[in-house]
Design a protein around this motif. Structure first.
Motif, PDB file in Angstrom:
ATOM      1  N   UNK A   1      47.081  27.476  35.025  1.00 43.85           N
ATOM      2  CA  UNK A   1      46.047  27.412  36.217  1.00 43.85           C
ATOM      3  C   UNK A   1      47.200  27.273  37.392  1.00 43.85           C
ATOM      4  N   UNK A   2      46.559  26.788  38.584  1.00 42.87           N
ATOM      5  CA  UNK A   2      47.237  26.641  39.928  1.00 42.87           C
ATOM      6  C   UNK A   2      47.296  25.193  40.038  1.00 42.87           C
ATOM      7  N   UNK A   3      48.130  24.845  41.026  1.00 41.79           N
ATOM      8  CA  UNK A   3      48.330  23.451  41.508  1.00 41.79           C
ATOM      9  C   UNK A   3      48.226  23.652  43.017  1.00 41.79           C
ATOM     10  N   UNK A   4      47.550  22.995  43.645  1.00 41.05           N
ATOM     11  CA  UNK A   4      47.362  22.945  45.281  1.00 41.05           C
ATOM     12  C   UNK A   4      47.182  21.586  45.740  1.00 41.05           C
ATOM     13  N   UNK A   5      48.344  21.282  46.678  1.00 46.01           N
ATOM     14  CA  UNK A   5      48.100  20.012  47.457  1.00 46.01           C
ATOM     15  C   UNK A   5      48.144  20.477  48.888  1.00 46.01           C
ATOM     16  N   UNK A   6      46.815  20.526  49.564  1.00 47.45           N
ATOM     17  CA  UNK A   6      46.672  21.134  50.744  1.00 47.45           C
ATOM     18  C   UNK A   6      45.866  20.432  51.789  1.00 47.45           C
ATOM     19  N   UNK A   7      46.012  20.572  52.957  1.00 52.11           N
ATOM     20  CA  UNK A   7      45.352  19.988  53.936  1.00 52.11           C
ATOM     21  C   UNK A   7      44.856  18.467  54.084  1.00 52.11           C
ATOM     22  N   UNK A   8      45.963  17.777  53.443  1.00 53.42           N
ATOM     23  CA  UNK A   8      45.832  16.170  53.435  1.00 53.42           C
ATOM     24  C   UNK A   8      46.413  15.734  54.718  1.00 53.42           C
ATOM     25  N   UNK A   9      45.884  14.687  55.036  1.00 54.04           N
ATOM     26  CA  UNK A   9      46.591  13.753  56.046  1.00 54.04           C
ATOM     27  C   UNK A   9      47.030  12.302  55.441  1.00 54.04           C
ATOM     28  N   UNK A  10      48.299  12.257  55.574  1.00 56.81           N
ATOM     29  CA  UNK A  10      49.221  11.399  54.597  1.00 56.81           C
ATOM     30  C   UNK A  10      50.148  10.405  55.535  1.00 56.81           C
ATOM     31  N   UNK A  11      49.408   9.136  55.705  1.00 59.56           N
ATOM     32  CA  UNK A  11      49.969   8.363  56.710  1.00 59.56           C
ATOM     33  C   UNK A  11      50.478   6.980  56.028  1.00 59.56           C
ATOM     34  N   UNK A  12      52.069   6.472  56.679  1.00 59.53           N
ATOM     35  CA  UNK A  12      52.478   5.310  56.316  1.00 59.53           C
ATOM     36  C   UNK A  12      52.315   4.827  54.809  1.00 59.53           C
ATOM     37  N   UNK A  13      52.479   5.692  53.868  1.00 58.76           N
ATOM     38  CA  UNK A  13      52.539   4.987  52.518  1.00 58.76           C
ATOM     39  C   UNK A  13      54.043   4.637  52.382  1.00 58.76           C
ATOM     40  N   UNK A  14      54.108   3.910  51.351  1.00 53.48           N
ATOM     41  CA  UNK A  14      55.317   3.186  50.970  1.00 53.48           C
ATOM     42  C   UNK A  14      56.571   3.700  50.899  1.00 53.48           C
ATOM     43  N   UNK A  15      56.750   4.745  49.832  1.00 54.59           N
ATOM     44  CA  UNK A  15      57.939   5.291  49.642  1.00 54.59           C
ATOM     45  C   UNK A  15      57.979   6.906  49.813  1.00 54.59           C
ATOM     46  N   UNK A  16      56.973   7.428  49.192  1.00 52.83           N
ATOM     47  CA  UNK A  16      56.804   8.927  49.299  1.00 52.83           C
ATOM     48  C   UNK A  16      55.390   9.081  49.776  1.00 52.83           C
ATOM     49  N   UNK A  17      55.398  10.232  50.905  1.00 47.75           N
ATOM     50  CA  UNK A  17      53.985  10.549  51.137  1.00 47.75           C
ATOM     51  C   UNK A  17      53.547  11.476  50.203  1.00 47.75           C
ATOM     52  N   UNK A  18      54.075  12.518  49.806  1.00 43.47           N
ATOM     53  CA  UNK A  18      53.731  13.452  48.562  1.00 43.47           C
ATOM     54  C   UNK A  18      54.917  13.524  47.478  1.00 43.47           C
ATOM     55  N   UNK A  19      54.765  13.376  46.383  1.00 43.71           N
ATOM     56  CA  UNK A  19      55.732  13.390  45.445  1.00 43.71           C
ATOM     57  C   UNK A  19      55.061  14.366  44.215  1.00 43.71           C
ATOM     58  N   UNK A  20      55.906  15.265  43.982  1.00 42.79           N
ATOM     59  CA  UNK A  20      55.737  16.419  42.937  1.00 42.79           C
ATOM     60  C   UNK A  20      56.872  16.237  42.091  1.00 42.79           C
ATOM     61  N   UNK A  21      56.394  15.629  40.776  1.00 40.05           N
ATOM     62  CA  UNK A  21      57.632  15.312  39.681  1.00 40.05           C
ATOM     63  C   UNK A  21      57.498  16.266  38.690  1.00 40.05           C
ATOM     64  N   UNK A  22      58.456  16.670  38.115  1.00 41.08           N
ATOM     65  CA  UNK A  22      58.832  17.782  36.751  1.00 41.08           C
ATOM     66  C   UNK A  22      57.721  18.614  36.787  1.00 41.08           C
ATOM     67  N   UNK A  23      57.680  19.319  38.052  1.00 40.23           N
ATOM     68  CA  UNK A  23      56.919  20.539  38.109  1.00 40.23           C
ATOM     69  C   UNK A  23      57.536  21.809  37.324  1.00 40.23           C
ATOM     70  N   UNK A  24      56.739  22.863  36.603  1.00 35.85           N
ATOM     71  CA  UNK A  24      57.129  24.023  36.072  1.00 35.85           C
ATOM     72  C   UNK A  24      56.204  25.042  36.815  1.00 35.85           C
ATOM     73  N   UNK A  25      56.491  25.393  38.080  1.00 35.85           N
ATOM     74  CA  UNK A  25      55.880  26.398  38.991  1.00 35.85           C
ATOM     75  C   UNK A  25      56.338  27.743  38.699  1.00 35.85           C
ATOM     76  N   UNK A  26      55.702  28.751  39.139  1.00 29.78           N
ATOM     77  CA  UNK A  26      55.983  30.152  39.239  1.00 29.78           C
ATOM     78  C   UNK A  26      56.956  30.676  40.207  1.00 29.78           C
ATOM     79  N   UNK A  27      56.895  29.597  41.267  1.00 26.16           N
ATOM     80  CA  UNK A  27      57.489  30.158  42.538  1.00 26.16           C
ATOM     81  C   UNK A  27      56.732  31.121  43.490  1.00 26.16           C
ATOM     82  N   UNK A  28      55.475  31.269  43.017  1.00 26.90           N
ATOM     83  CA  UNK A  28      54.521  32.260  43.754  1.00 26.90           C
ATOM     84  C   UNK A  28      53.729  31.318  44.719  1.00 26.90           C
TER      85      UNK A  28
END
Length: 218
Positions: free
Chosen positions: A95-122
């Motif tokens: 299937x797909x993975x989509x992280x989109x349209x979020x407002x991410x503010x003042x979090x401790x170390x990472x705003x958005x972290x994507x770990x060990x993904x295996x995506x298609x590149x599309x």
């Protein structure tokens, strides 16, 4: 709550939707909590949309160990969490993975972290892993001495039964990332707008301003 707001652990999961949920201020001192934590097993069909995940002790939205497909995290407000705003581990097809349209503010170390993904590149379709059109910022001083970033695509010690050996095939597109600076004193690392590592990553059409390092490839 004394630890987590929503917690699913140690079994396979198919079909979970959190829509317009407020999962905030979970966790106590020494017992850091998450707004949403889905951990272990094979996860298929998770949707988290239009919610508020604010001031949790550790992570706002955490899709953790194991693997996940058919994931959509969209339109959320994620602010002031102790470690990361949004964390996704083991994103992959069919299937797909989509992280989109979020407002991410003042979090401790990472705003958005994507770990060990295996995506298609599309940019869409089966196996795509896309981080797009998010607004990720720091408007207050950094709280972590080490490297910290707005959007980070990287390798964590993988589970060989679920995760790829190298982060692969993520598209980071159309995001606005700003304000990532070193701690005023005692810093051991940099504030980075976007950092990616691994294979076949795409970083395009982002607005990256006011960071120690804008875009880092490692």
């Amino acid at each position: 709550n004394s630890r987590h707001g929503f917690w699913s652990q140690a079994f396979d999961l198919t079909g979970l939707t959190l829509r317009r949920v407020n999962a905030s201020s979970n966790g106590t001192a020494g017992n850091a909590g998450r707004g949403l934590w889905v951990i272990n097993g094979t996860k298929n069909g998770i949707t988290v949309e239009d919610g508020t995940f604010r001031n949790n002790g550790l992570v706002g939205i955490d899709i953790s160990d194991g693997s996940v497909t058919n994931l959509a995290i969209t339109g959320n407000t994620v602010e002031g969490n102790g470690d990361s705003g949004i964390g996704v581990l083991g994103a992959q097809g069919p299937g797909t993975t989509l992280v989109s349209g979020n407002t991410v503010t003042n979090n401790g170390r990472f705003g958005i972290e994507i770990k060990n993904p295996n995506g298609s590149g599309a940019t869409s379709g089966p196996g795509s892993v896309v981080v797009s059109n998010n607004t990720v910022s720091r408007t207050s001083d950094a709280t972590r001495a080490e490297d910290h970033a707005g959007i980070a695509v990287f390798k964590r010690a993988p589970d060989p039964s679920h995760n790829a050996a190298q982060p692969t095939g993520v598209v980071v597109s159309g995001n606005t990332v700003s304000g990532y600076h070193r701690m005023p004193s005692g810093s051991t690392g940099d504030g980075i707008g976007i950092v990616v590592e691994g294979l076949n990553q795409t970083v395009q059409r982002n607005t990256v301003t006011g960071n120690d390092v804008g875009i880092q490839v490692q």
